[in-house]
Design a protein around this motif. Sequence first.
Motif, mmCIF file in Angstrom:
data_model
loop_
_atom_site.group_PDB
_atom_site.id
_atom_site.type_symbol
_atom_site.label_atom_id
_atom_site.label_comp_id
_atom_site.label_asym_id
_atom_site.label_seq_id
_atom_site.Cartn_x
_atom_site.Cartn_y
_atom_site.Cartn_z
ATOM 1 N N LEU A 45 -4.871 -10.226 -0.644
ATOM 2 C CA LEU A 45 -5.360 -9.038 0.039
ATOM 3 C C LEU A 45 -4.499 -8.725 1.262
ATOM 4 N N ILE A 46 -4.011 -7.479 1.328
ATOM 5 C CA ILE A 46 -3.177 -7.057 2.450
ATOM 6 C C ILE A 46 -4.051 -6.392 3.524
ATOM 7 N N TYR A 47 -4.768 -5.366 3.133
ATOM 8 C CA TYR A 47 -5.679 -4.641 4.022
ATOM 9 C C TYR A 47 -6.840 -4.111 3.201
ATOM 10 N N PHE A 48 -7.948 -3.872 3.858
ATOM 11 C CA PHE A 48 -9.013 -3.122 3.214
ATOM 12 C C PHE A 48 -9.662 -2.171 4.208
ATOM 13 N N SER A 49 -10.406 -1.225 3.674
ATOM 14 C CA SER A 49 -11.061 -0.210 4.498
ATOM 15 C C SER A 49 -12.478 -0.014 3.975
ATOM 16 N N TYR A 50 -13.448 -0.024 4.859
ATOM 17 C CA TYR A 50 -14.835 0.157 4.444
ATOM 18 C C TYR A 50 -15.379 1.529 4.832
ATOM 19 N N ASP A 51 -14.534 2.353 5.421
ATOM 20 C CA ASP A 51 -14.958 3.705 5.783
ATOM 21 C C ASP A 51 -13.726 4.484 6.205
ATOM 22 N N VAL A 52 -13.864 5.793 6.259
ATOM 23 C CA VAL A 52 -12.759 6.632 6.712
ATOM 24 C C VAL A 52 -12.340 6.203 8.113
ATOM 25 N N LYS A 53 -11.057 6.103 8.328
ATOM 26 C CA LYS A 53 -10.430 5.731 9.590
ATOM 27 C C LYS A 53 -10.711 4.284 10.016
ATOM 28 N N MET A 54 -11.388 3.512 9.173
ATOM 29 C CA MET A 54 -11.645 2.106 9.482
ATOM 30 C C MET A 54 -10.745 1.245 8.616
ATOM 31 N N LYS A 55 -10.233 0.155 9.189
ATOM 32 C CA LYS A 55 -9.385 -0.742 8.435
ATOM 33 C C LYS A 55 -9.557 -2.159 8.968
ATOM 34 N N GLU A 56 -9.355 -3.109 8.059
ATOM 35 C CA GLU A 56 -9.426 -4.520 8.438
ATOM 36 C C GLU A 56 -8.251 -5.248 7.816
ATOM 37 N N LYS A 57 -7.681 -6.195 8.537
ATOM 38 C CA LYS A 57 -6.594 -6.986 7.984
ATOM 39 C C LYS A 57 -7.115 -7.939 6.921
ATOM 40 N N GLY A 58 -6.306 -8.107 5.894
ATOM 41 C CA GLY A 58 -6.602 -9.111 4.881
ATOM 42 C C GLY A 58 -5.878 -10.401 5.188
ATOM 43 N N ASP A 59 -5.412 -11.072 4.156
ATOM 44 C CA ASP A 59 -4.770 -12.369 4.336
ATOM 45 C C ASP A 59 -3.291 -12.281 4.696
ATOM 46 N N ILE A 60 -2.626 -11.192 4.282
ATOM 47 C CA ILE A 60 -1.175 -11.092 4.517
ATOM 48 C C ILE A 60 -0.802 -9.709 5.043
ATOM 49 N N PRO A 61 -1.283 -9.302 6.225
ATOM 50 C CA PRO A 61 -1.015 -7.947 6.719
ATOM 51 C C PRO A 61 0.357 -7.746 7.357
ATOM 52 N N GLU A 62 1.077 -8.809 7.628
ATOM 53 C CA GLU A 62 2.343 -8.692 8.364
ATOM 54 C C GLU A 62 3.344 -7.850 7.586
ATOM 55 N N GLY A 63 3.918 -6.878 8.285
ATOM 56 C CA GLY A 63 4.913 -6.007 7.678
ATOM 57 C C GLY A 63 4.329 -4.777 7.006
ATOM 58 N N TYR A 64 2.998 -4.662 7.042
ATOM 59 C CA TYR A 64 2.311 -3.531 6.397
ATOM 60 C C TYR A 64 1.379 -2.839 7.400
ATOM 61 N N SER A 65 1.126 -1.569 7.153
ATOM 62 C CA SER A 65 0.054 -0.854 7.843
ATOM 63 C C SER A 65 -0.634 0.034 6.817
ATOM 64 N N VAL A 66 -1.793 0.581 7.181
ATOM 65 C CA VAL A 66 -2.538 1.423 6.249
ATOM 66 C C VAL A 66 -3.076 2.642 6.974
ATOM 67 N N SER A 67 -3.470 3.607 6.164
ATOM 68 C CA SER A 67 -4.062 4.837 6.703
ATOM 69 C C SER A 67 -5.144 5.306 5.760
#
Lengths: 115, 109
Positions: A45-67
């Motif tokens: 898991l890299i990132y997940f989101s539970y709502d619009v504009k909300m995000k949480e880091k997963g296990d390997i977020p380094e080098g990635y971002s989300v929108s």
Amino acid sequence: DVKVTQSSRYLVKRTGEKVFLECVQDMDHENMFWYRQDPGLGLRLIYFSYDVKMKEKGDIPEGYSVSREKKERFSLILESASTNQTSMYLCASSLESGARGYEQYFGPGTRLTVT
Amino acid sequence: TQLLEQSPQFLSIQEGENLTVYCNSSSVFSSLQWYRQEPGEGPVLLVTVVTGGEVKKLKRLTFQFGDARKDSSLHITAAQPGDTGLYLCAGARTYKYIFGTGTRLKVLA
């Protein structure tokens, strides 16, 4: 019918390029996820989101971002692609969340090669 | 750290044979899922098991969750070529799932 689509099936980028991977779901799901899949390592898991504009880091977020600007769309961004980010990227969505079990619906994946 | 180990990693069998795939961990999970992934596609959920000792059957597939909720097995009876694919287990930890290393199954006609 449940549908998760990803913008590209195959993508080739050069080291240092900015890369956008797009995911769209048509199920009105609250939760969306980005994973990468590598042989022998399963899905991570890299990132997940539970709502619009909300995000949480997963296990390997380094080098990635989300929108996540809209409920149906979740984007994964590689700010400066590197060769160790060559992988299969899978997007998923789910209606529910929580440890008692929820069904994730996956897209077909984007196979990214960074040269 | 890989929390979920699957065995075997690869399996090639003849049509009609039975097989068992294992998913093991030293950690406890509140629920566990099995997925099948075919080439060029994302994983598709087969089953979710929640209670320790639970057994679920899906046609020729039998899934079991260990009593201590640390391990699971998938048994396929009379395998068919259509069962070919990558089988993944995934354990729930709070809000997310940890995926296993995968078992690649090939059933020969």
